[in-house]
Design a protein around this motif. Structure first.
Motif, PDB file in Angstrom:
ATOM      1  N   TRP A 128       0.914  -1.241   0.104  1.00 10.54           N
ATOM      2  CA  TRP A 128       0.095   0.035   0.000  1.00 10.54           C
ATOM      3  C   TRP A 128       0.978   1.316  -0.237  1.00 10.54           C
ATOM      4  O   TRP A 128       0.502   2.207   0.460  1.00 10.54           O
ATOM      5  CB  TRP A 128      -0.915  -0.093   1.239  1.00 10.54           C
ATOM      6  CG  TRP A 128      -2.049  -1.033   1.144  1.00 10.54           C
ATOM      7  CD1 TRP A 128      -3.037  -1.043   0.392  1.00 10.54           C
ATOM      8  CD2 TRP A 128      -2.083  -2.168   1.764  1.00 10.54           C
ATOM      9  NE1 TRP A 128      -4.000  -2.261   0.505  1.00 10.54           N
ATOM     10  CE2 TRP A 128      -3.200  -3.115   1.423  1.00 10.54           C
ATOM     11  CE3 TRP A 128      -1.224  -2.906   2.845  1.00 10.54           C
ATOM     12  CZ2 TRP A 128      -3.501  -4.024   1.776  1.00 10.54           C
ATOM     13  CZ3 TRP A 128      -1.695  -4.227   3.339  1.00 10.54           C
ATOM     14  CH2 TRP A 128      -2.711  -4.694   2.664  1.00 10.54           C
ATOM     15  N   ARG A 131       1.361   3.874  -4.698  1.00  9.07           N
ATOM     16  CA  ARG A 131       0.247   5.151  -4.899  1.00  9.07           C
ATOM     17  C   ARG A 131       0.607   6.383  -3.989  1.00  9.07           C
ATOM     18  O   ARG A 131       0.075   7.295  -4.459  1.00  9.07           O
ATOM     19  CB  ARG A 131      -1.267   4.652  -4.581  1.00  9.07           C
ATOM     20  CG  ARG A 131      -1.630   4.243  -3.268  1.00  9.07           C
ATOM     21  CD  ARG A 131      -2.863   3.348  -3.241  1.00  9.07           C
ATOM     22  NE  ARG A 131      -2.913   2.824  -1.878  1.00  9.07           N
ATOM     23  CZ  ARG A 131      -3.822   3.319  -1.000  1.00  9.07           C
ATOM     24  NH1 ARG A 131      -4.245   4.167  -1.185  1.00  9.07           N
ATOM     25  NH2 ARG A 131      -3.707   2.613  -0.084  1.00  9.07           N
ATOM     26  N   ASP A 157      -1.287  -3.995  -3.138  1.00  5.23           N
ATOM     27  CA  ASP A 157      -2.031  -2.276  -2.834  1.00  5.23           C
ATOM     28  C   ASP A 157      -3.343  -2.550  -3.571  1.00  5.23           C
ATOM     29  O   ASP A 157      -3.889  -3.837  -4.006  1.00  5.23           O
ATOM     30  CB  ASP A 157      -1.339  -1.520  -3.724  1.00  5.23           C
ATOM     31  CG  ASP A 157      -1.269  -0.161  -3.383  1.00  5.23           C
ATOM     32  OD1 ASP A 157      -2.533   0.314  -2.769  1.00  5.23           O
ATOM     33  OD2 ASP A 157      -0.316   0.486  -3.402  1.00  5.23           O
ATOM     34  N   MET A 158      -4.187  -1.517  -3.420  1.00  6.02           N
ATOM     35  CA  MET A 158      -5.525  -1.565  -3.985  1.00  6.02           C
ATOM     36  C   MET A 158      -5.529  -1.667  -5.373  1.00  6.02           C
ATOM     37  O   MET A 158      -4.500  -1.410  -6.052  1.00  6.02           O
ATOM     38  CB  MET A 158      -6.324  -0.099  -3.522  1.00  6.02           C
ATOM     39  CG  MET A 158      -6.170   0.248  -2.097  1.00  6.02           C
ATOM     40  SD  MET A 158      -6.588  -0.778  -0.880  1.00  6.02           S
ATOM     41  CE  MET A 158      -8.500  -0.952  -1.372  1.00  6.02           C
ATOM     42  N   LYS A 160      -8.459  -2.630  -9.165  1.00  4.69           N
ATOM     43  CA  LYS A 160      -9.705  -1.979  -9.531  1.00  4.69           C
ATOM     44  C   LYS A 160     -10.535  -3.378 -10.015  1.00  4.69           C
ATOM     45  O   LYS A 160     -10.462  -3.875 -10.788  1.00  4.69           O
ATOM     46  CB  LYS A 160      -9.372  -1.198 -10.906  1.00  4.69           C
ATOM     47  CG  LYS A 160      -8.827   0.177 -10.346  1.00  4.69           C
ATOM     48  CD  LYS A 160      -8.629   1.204 -11.531  1.00  4.69           C
ATOM     49  CE  LYS A 160      -8.500   2.676 -11.341  1.00  4.69           C
ATOM     50  NZ  LYS A 160      -7.218   2.806 -10.455  1.00  4.69           N
ATOM     51  N   HIS A 196      -9.164   7.155  -0.530  1.00  2.00           N
ATOM     52  CA  HIS A 196      -9.990   6.801  -1.836  1.00  2.00           C
ATOM     53  C   HIS A 196      -9.429   7.519  -2.976  1.00  2.00           C
ATOM     54  O   HIS A 196      -9.526   6.875  -4.080  1.00  2.00           O
ATOM     55  CB  HIS A 196     -11.495   7.528  -1.377  1.00  2.00           C
ATOM     56  CG  HIS A 196     -12.048   7.445  -2.550  1.00  2.00           C
ATOM     57  ND1 HIS A 196     -12.208   8.694  -3.270  1.00  2.00           N
ATOM     58  CD2 HIS A 196     -13.044   6.534  -3.066  1.00  2.00           C
ATOM     59  CE1 HIS A 196     -13.259   8.509  -4.523  1.00  2.00           C
ATOM     60  NE2 HIS A 196     -13.590   7.296  -4.388  1.00  2.00           N
ATOM     61  N   ALA A 199      -6.493   5.917  -4.667  1.00  2.00           N
ATOM     62  CA  ALA A 199      -6.899   4.497  -5.167  1.00  2.00           C
ATOM     63  C   ALA A 199      -7.333   4.671  -6.772  1.00  2.00           C
ATOM     64  O   ALA A 199      -7.444   3.999  -7.392  1.00  2.00           O
ATOM     65  CB  ALA A 199      -7.907   3.674  -4.367  1.00  2.00           C
TER      66      ALA A 199
END
Length: 241
Positions: A128, A131, A157-158, A160, A196, A199
């Motif tokens: 994480w 980004r 990491d985040m 999609k 948010h 991400a």
């Protein structure tokens, strides 16, 4: 994203200093307790095993570093690097209660200019963290530089998600509920609004794997977790270990 007049590096450093004391609790809440399993998968993907020397970039409170410490054992070593002093304070405090404290060290440093010679580590992880970097490619290139030939660079990491309906529900949750949770438990809604926003702007797992390749890594791939909400992206440095 609005950094309130600061550059990204300064904003991120200030933000994570502010939420350091609540960061692990919020991770568990936001991931519904799945974050520990995700970190173990990242450890497997980097190929960590006894006697290895691993670097954990953007280590934060050291949760991934500790999982790596279990894998490398007393014969190995883990170096956790972060530029947030307060996150490192939490990491060191937690480490004092850990059985892995002998093989783990935490240092303050900049992921854009890693303070290590070329080919220093058997593997490099980042959880994480990509980004939050002001220059994504430069960060990946630095990790590639310090890993040994044949070693892996791994990002957790985040991502999609692509499933219809699920992805809409997920982004609604992330946009509305996560900042509210941040306000309730960490008294810092803006920090979790940043999570948010970062991400949303972060490349998809497919795109990140392509960027890994552009930065000189081979065998780049991604593994979706939790329906693609999170992904582990990995690549191997050319050459033989």
């Amino acid at each position: 994203m609005d950094f309130s007049g600061k550059d990204k590096a300064a904003y991120v450093q200030e933000t994570f200093n502010t939420i350091a004391g609540h960061y692990d609790l919020m991770n568990s809440l936001m991931s519904l307790g799945m974050d520990k399993r995700w970190r173990r998968i990242a450890v497997q993907r980097v190929g960590a095993r006894r006697g290895m020397n691993i670097l954990d970039v953007c280590c934060g409170t050291g949760q991934l570093s500790q999982e790596l410490g279990k894998a490398v054992g007393n014969e190995g070593s883990v170096t956790g690097l972060d530029f947030s002093r307060k996150m490192l304070d939490v990491a060191r405090h937690t480490l004092e209660q850990s059985s892995e404290k002998k093989q783990i060290q935490f240092i303050q440093g900049n992921a854009m200019e890693l303070p290590f010679p070329d080919h220093s580590f058997d593997g490099v992880t980042v959880g994480w963290g990509l980004r939050n970097l002001p220059d994504l490619r430069r960060g990946i290139q630095e990790m590639t530089r310090v890993v040994k030939p044949g070693g892996k660079v791994v990002s957790l990491d985040m991502a999609k998600p692509s499933l219809p309906v699920f992805k809409q529900v997920y982004w609604l949750y992330f946009e509305k509920l996560v900042p509210l949770m941040g306000q309730i438990w960490a008294k810092k809604a803006s920090a979790y609004q940043y999570l948010h926003d970062s991400a949303v702007e972060f490349p998809s797992q497919q795109e990140l794997a392509r960027i890994f390749s552009e930065c000189g890594l081979l065998e780049t791939k991604f593994l979706n977790l939790a329906g693609g909400v999170v992904a582990v992206v990995s690549g191997t440095k050319p050459g033989h270990s």
